[in-house]
Design an enzyme around this catalytic site. Structure first.
Site, short mmCIF file in Angstrom:
data_model
loop_
_atom_site.label_atom_id
_atom_site.label_comp_id
_atom_site.label_asym_id
_atom_site.label_seq_id
_atom_site.Cartn_x
_atom_site.Cartn_y
_atom_site.Cartn_z
N GLU A 1 37.56 49.24 -24.11
CA GLU A 1 39.04 49.55 -23.57
C GLU A 1 38.47 50.17 -22.58
O GLU A 1 37.54 51.44 -22.48
CB GLU A 1 40.18 49.79 -24.05
N CYS B 1 39.30 56.12 -16.52
CA CYS B 1 38.57 56.86 -17.89
C CYS B 1 37.44 55.18 -18.70
O CYS B 1 38.15 54.66 -18.86
CB CYS B 1 39.76 56.67 -18.39
N CYS C 1 32.46 53.94 -32.07
CA CYS C 1 31.91 55.23 -31.19
C CYS C 1 30.83 55.84 -32.96
O CYS C 1 31.42 55.52 -34.43
CB CYS C 1 33.49 56.32 -31.75
N CYS D 1 35.63 61.92 -35.53
CA CYS D 1 37.12 62.63 -35.58
C CYS D 1 38.39 62.54 -35.96
O CYS D 1 38.73 61.00 -35.45
CB CYS D 1 36.69 62.84 -33.99
N CYS E 1 41.29 60.07 -33.51
CA CYS E 1 41.05 59.40 -32.70
C CYS E 1 41.14 58.00 -33.47
O CYS E 1 40.74 57.52 -33.81
CB CYS E 1 39.70 59.77 -32.03
N SER F 1 32.76 64.14 -20.80
CA SER F 1 33.89 64.56 -22.51
C SER F 1 32.79 64.21 -23.14
O SER F 1 33.05 62.94 -23.87
CB SER F 1 34.46 64.36 -22.06
N LEU G 1 37.68 70.64 -28.45
CA LEU G 1 36.76 71.69 -28.99
C LEU G 1 37.70 71.84 -30.07
O LEU G 1 37.29 71.39 -30.95
CB LEU G 1 37.05 72.89 -28.17
N CYS H 1 44.91 59.85 -24.97
CA CYS H 1 43.85 59.84 -25.55
C CYS H 1 43.47 59.70 -26.23
O CYS H 1 44.89 60.21 -27.09
CB CYS H 1 43.16 61.55 -24.76
#
Length: 346
Positions: free
Chosen positions: A94, A107, A114, A118, A121, A197, A221, A339
């Site tokens: 996406e 974006c 991934c 995390c 996410c 990022s 972070l 996000c």
């Protein structure tokens, strides 16, 4: 016997020129084809109208153009657009167009799924299937540029590598894509309008600095306390904050480019006074700014948006130390385009 055709965009311009010479044509044909592939974004050899039909047929017999296809486009009430992008092998990623009154930002994704873990996410819940090729990354940008012109009457102005995947875990292809995006033979976009990022891979941040890249760096972070960061970003155990700090200091020394820290504040996780003090201290090591990002739910009760008071406490503490801080309101939440929400649910 069928011979597997080669992806033509894996060839350099010089290799295309050699191909034409070896096949009894003039080398400048390679320049023409290269322009069609990159500047003009040709989806098929038949699009190449200034090349003879016989030459196009020869290309068809030897090569393929593994172009992406936008399978589904969703438009948010705030103007955000989310693309479900089908790759040549059927996998889907996406990408998102984020409009504001002054700019349109793409974006883009760098991996199918991934590599990292995390917990907040949605993309991290997907198994990493593979890295995207440079042309697949480039194609996402081309598609969003066309949408920006069509729906917002202006060309794409900015790019952020904040979509699906960890860009630094697909370093070579991401750099190749950025080289094409910024080339006069590609989209001709200034590298200063591109932000990569990362969740923080120290050795790759140092490599970027050594490679003298010209784009901007942002770091997700979310905590400047190791135990807290590891609880929400488990890979922090492998890449602790001390290593990240060293890499960021190295980055700034080599590039003189300040860093952006992306930071979500959650209720009961990183909204205490010690969390604020730790971030302020971490910000003192390298020139930086902080983006406080609104949390976008992913059906996990363990993560809840912090109170307005907690956000204000962060803002006041950072501004007291003259650290630039912005509060980022999410866009595209109604289509799961904000996000942390990209998870191939479209």
């Amino acid at each position: 016997m069928d011979v597997k055709k080669k992806d033509i965009r894996a060839l350099t311009k010089d290799q295309l020129r050699v191909f034409f010479q070896e096949n009894g044509d003039q080398s400048f044909r390679g320049n023409q084809v290269y322009e069609w592939l990159w500047s003009k974004g040709a989806h098929s050899f038949d699009d190449m109208t200034n090349i003879s039909k016989a030459t196009r047929q020869m290309l068809e017999e030897n090569f393929v153009i593994n172009h992406i296809r936008v399978d589904q486009m969703q438009r948010s009430t705030d103007g955000t657009i989310k693309n479900a992008v089908r790759l040549h092998d059927g996998l889907i990623v996406e990408s998102v167009l984020i409009p504001t009154p002054t700019r349109t930002t793409a974006c883009v994704s760098s991996q199918v799924g991934c590599s990292l873990d995390c917990k907040f996410c949605a993309t991290a819940r997907l198994k990493r299937m593979r890295n995207l090729n440079a042309d697949e990354i480039y194609d996402q940008v081309m598609a969003i540029d066309k949408e920006s012109r069509l729906y917002h009457n202006r060309p794409l102005s900015n790019i952020v590598f904040m979509g699906m995947g960890e860009p630094l875990m697909n370093y070579n292809n991401v750099i190749k894509a950025i080289d094409k995006i910024t080339s006069s033979e590609g989209l001709g976009m200034s590298p200063k309008r591109i932000t990569l990022s990362t969740s923080g891979v120290p050795k790759m941040i140092k490599k970027m600095a050594d490679d003298e890249v010209k784009f901007k760096l942002a770091v997700s972070l979310h905590s400047a306390i190791d135990d807290v960061r590891t609880s929400i970003m488990p890979f922090n155990e492998t890449f602790p904050l001390s290593d990240l700090r060293e890499a960021l200091e190295y980055w700034y020394k080599k590039t003189n480019s300040r860093i952006t820290y992306e930071y979500v504040v959650w209720d009961g996780i990183n909204d205490r006074r010690e969390d604020i003090d730790a971030l302020v201290k971490f910000c003192s090591y390298v020139p930086c700014k902080v983006n406080l990002i609104e949390y976008n739910p992913i059906d996990d009760d363990g993560f809840q948006q912090a109170s307005t008071k907690a956000i204000d406490n962060y803002i006041n503490a950072l501004e007291a130390r003259r650290i630039v801080v912005n509060v980022r309101r999410s866009r595209g939440k109604d289509i799961d385009a904000a996000c942390g929400q990209l998870a191939n649910k479209s």
